[in-house]
Design a protein around this motif. Sequence first.
Motif, PDB file in Angstrom:
ATOM      1  N   HIS A 221      -3.168   6.387  -3.186  1.00 50.09           N
ATOM      2  CA  HIS A 221      -3.714   6.438  -1.828  1.00 50.09           C
ATOM      3  C   HIS A 221      -5.228   6.660  -1.878  1.00 50.09           C
ATOM      4  CE1 HIS A 221      -4.295   7.651   2.357  1.00 50.09           C
ATOM      5  NE2 HIS A 221      -3.110   7.124   2.605  1.00 50.09           N
ATOM      6  N   PRO A 222      -5.997   5.922  -1.066  1.00 51.50           N
ATOM      7  CA  PRO A 222      -7.466   6.019  -1.131  1.00 51.50           C
ATOM      8  C   PRO A 222      -8.037   7.346  -0.629  1.00 51.50           C
ATOM      9  CG  PRO A 222      -6.774   4.554   0.645  1.00 51.50           C
ATOM     10  CD  PRO A 222      -5.549   4.874  -0.139  1.00 51.50           C
ATOM     11  N   ASN A 223      -7.270   8.093   0.181  1.00 51.28           N
ATOM     12  CA  ASN A 223      -7.766   9.364   0.718  1.00 51.28           C
ATOM     13  C   ASN A 223      -7.347  10.515  -0.205  1.00 51.28           C
ATOM     14  OD1 ASN A 223      -8.187  11.774   2.182  1.00 51.28           O
ATOM     15  ND2 ASN A 223      -7.988  10.694   4.124  1.00 51.28           N
TER      16      ASN A 223
ATOM     17  N   SER B 291       0.847  -1.191   0.000  1.00 50.52           N
ATOM     18  CA  SER B 291       0.000   0.000   0.000  1.00 50.52           C
ATOM     19  C   SER B 291       0.881   1.238   0.000  1.00 50.52           C
ATOM     20  CB  SER B 291      -0.914   0.005   1.225  1.00 50.52           C
ATOM     21  OG  SER B 291      -1.790  -1.110   1.207  1.00 50.52           O
TER      22      SER B 291
ATOM     23  N   ARG C 213      -3.577  12.187  -0.834  1.00 51.45           N
ATOM     24  CA  ARG C 213      -3.012  11.553  -2.031  1.00 51.45           C
ATOM     25  C   ARG C 213      -1.818  12.313  -2.585  1.00 51.45           C
ATOM     26  NH1 ARG C 213      -7.638  10.064  -5.883  1.00 51.45           N
ATOM     27  NH2 ARG C 213      -8.075   8.703  -4.084  1.00 51.45           N
TER      28      ARG C 213
ATOM     29  N   LYS D  33     -15.103  -8.551   5.481  1.00 46.77           N
ATOM     30  CA  LYS D  33     -14.509  -7.900   4.309  1.00 46.77           C
ATOM     31  C   LYS D  33     -14.358  -8.885   3.151  1.00 46.77           C
ATOM     32  CE  LYS D  33      -9.511  -8.389   5.166  1.00 46.77           C
ATOM     33  NZ  LYS D  33      -8.240  -7.624   5.256  1.00 46.77           N
TER      34      LYS D  33
ATOM     35  N   VAL E 293      -7.349   3.240  -7.293  1.00 41.76           N
ATOM     36  CA  VAL E 293      -7.368   3.436  -5.849  1.00 41.76           C
ATOM     37  C   VAL E 293      -6.923   2.150  -5.155  1.00 41.76           C
ATOM     38  CG1 VAL E 293      -8.777   4.025  -3.847  1.00 41.76           C
ATOM     39  CG2 VAL E 293      -9.216   5.129  -6.057  1.00 41.76           C
ATOM     40  N   ASP E 294      -5.921   2.264  -4.310  1.00 41.29           N
ATOM     41  CA  ASP E 294      -5.322   1.102  -3.654  1.00 41.29           C
ATOM     42  C   ASP E 294      -6.133   0.725  -2.419  1.00 41.29           C
ATOM     43  OD1 ASP E 294      -3.546  -0.750  -2.343  1.00 41.29           O
ATOM     44  OD2 ASP E 294      -1.933   0.078  -3.573  1.00 41.29           O
ATOM     45  N   THR E 295      -7.097  -0.190  -2.605  1.00 42.89           N
ATOM     46  CA  THR E 295      -7.947  -0.671  -1.514  1.00 42.89           C
ATOM     47  C   THR E 295      -8.033  -2.190  -1.579  1.00 42.89           C
ATOM     48  OG1 THR E 295      -9.978  -0.560  -2.829  1.00 42.89           O
ATOM     49  CG2 THR E 295      -9.349   1.419  -1.582  1.00 42.89           C
ATOM     50  N   PHE E 296      -8.582  -2.776  -0.522  1.00 53.06           N
ATOM     51  CA  PHE E 296      -8.750  -4.229  -0.483  1.00 53.06           C
ATOM     52  C   PHE E 296      -9.585  -4.712  -1.661  1.00 53.06           C
ATOM     53  CE2 PHE E 296     -11.430  -7.848   0.687  1.00 53.06           C
ATOM     54  CZ  PHE E 296     -10.466  -8.797   0.983  1.00 53.06           C
ATOM     55  N   HIS E 297     -10.632  -3.974  -1.998  1.00 54.00           N
ATOM     56  CA  HIS E 297     -11.530  -4.415  -3.051  1.00 54.00           C
ATOM     57  C   HIS E 297     -10.966  -4.192  -4.452  1.00 54.00           C
ATOM     58  CE1 HIS E 297     -14.457  -4.403   0.282  1.00 54.00           C
ATOM     59  NE2 HIS E 297     -15.023  -5.360  -0.410  1.00 54.00           N
ATOM     60  N   ASN E 298      -9.754  -3.657  -4.543  1.00 52.06           N
ATOM     61  CA  ASN E 298      -9.078  -3.536  -5.840  1.00 52.06           C
ATOM     62  C   ASN E 298      -7.853  -4.438  -5.936  1.00 52.06           C
ATOM     63  OD1 ASN E 298     -10.813  -1.798  -7.130  1.00 52.06           O
ATOM     64  ND2 ASN E 298      -9.742   0.059  -6.473  1.00 52.06           N
TER      65      ASN E 298
END
Length: 379
Positions: free
Chosen positions: A134-136, A97, A140, A237, A163-168
Amino acid sequence: MFWNFRRIRKCQCVQLVMTCFVLSVLMVCWEQLDHHVVSHMKSYSYRYLVNSYDFINKSFGISQREAKSQSNFPYLINHHDKCDSNEVLLLLFVKSSPENLERRQAIRATWGNESYTQRELGATVRVVFALGVHPNPQQRGRVQRGLLGEDQVYGDLVQQDFVDTFHNLTIKLLLQFRWSHNYCSQARFLMSADDDIFVHMPNLVHYLQGLIRQGARDLWVGHVHRGAPPNRRKDSKYHVPYEMYQWPSYPDYTAGAGYVVSGDVASKIYQATLSLNASLYIDDVFMGICANAMGVSPQEHVYFSGEGKAPYHPCIYDKMITSHGHVADVRYLWKAATDPQIHDISSGLLGKMYCTAVKVMLLCKPYYLNTYPCKAAFS
């Protein structure tokens, strides 16, 4: 007669109360019971009785144009010449991340140190950190400037504009295999790893070199999950709704924390991603779907851990490949696990007997899950 009648009535009342109690417990705990028992019974029954997932391939099939649009994100940081050598033993992608600078620094100083691997092990390993943004949005810009500065120093980041998130995470998986195909197709093996994993690089390199001598192909190795059911709990999640995946069981797959594929399998997975819908955000399961579509099956290696952390002991270090859940202790573990005296402890008949006994005590426990299995004690 009267006494027997009262006794029967009393027994019936007790049965009625117990039945109501059991039904009440079932109603209260049904979601947990359904997740931990019923769903697993359904999935294992399907996996071991039917064991056919051809319909999944058809259900997830899409056009190449649609598939490419799923990962058509521009590169923000890239290194086309990272694999400048014709002889690359291993391309190692670390899923990181943007904010995890300390983890990347620890990896560079230990098991991800390319110079160490070349100098001490005589092997060419290329380590790349795969990132999104970054997701924010408020943070960012600052984080991105830090990443650009970090990459100027180390030259080992590959970042796309998602966007670097769990769901991606599935998008990150696509990034790994498509980058490998475009820029490092000569690598004999590809590894995907989390940034909180520990890799015993000397043991891994020796293992891979042995596979080359054996002429290994169609290799996909790690901690294998067989007959795993989709998680239907909405508070998890890992929740996967029926609309996304309707079937009771996933194809076999390896834990996403760390697995290795041979170069020919990496090419097959890349080809699969060009015709499969990547909307399933559990990336290791999507990997299993891709592999199943190409006729590739995962192979179990007892010293690839799952989601769990391996015990700390020299007898474990002697055979260790990966261990999951390491952040603050990576430098300590690297020093301990690569100590030259480790092999002396398990050498000879007495050393082997001692380490077998130690590993039985450490690994053969009913509650010790998601890391090395009990049979690792005897390998």
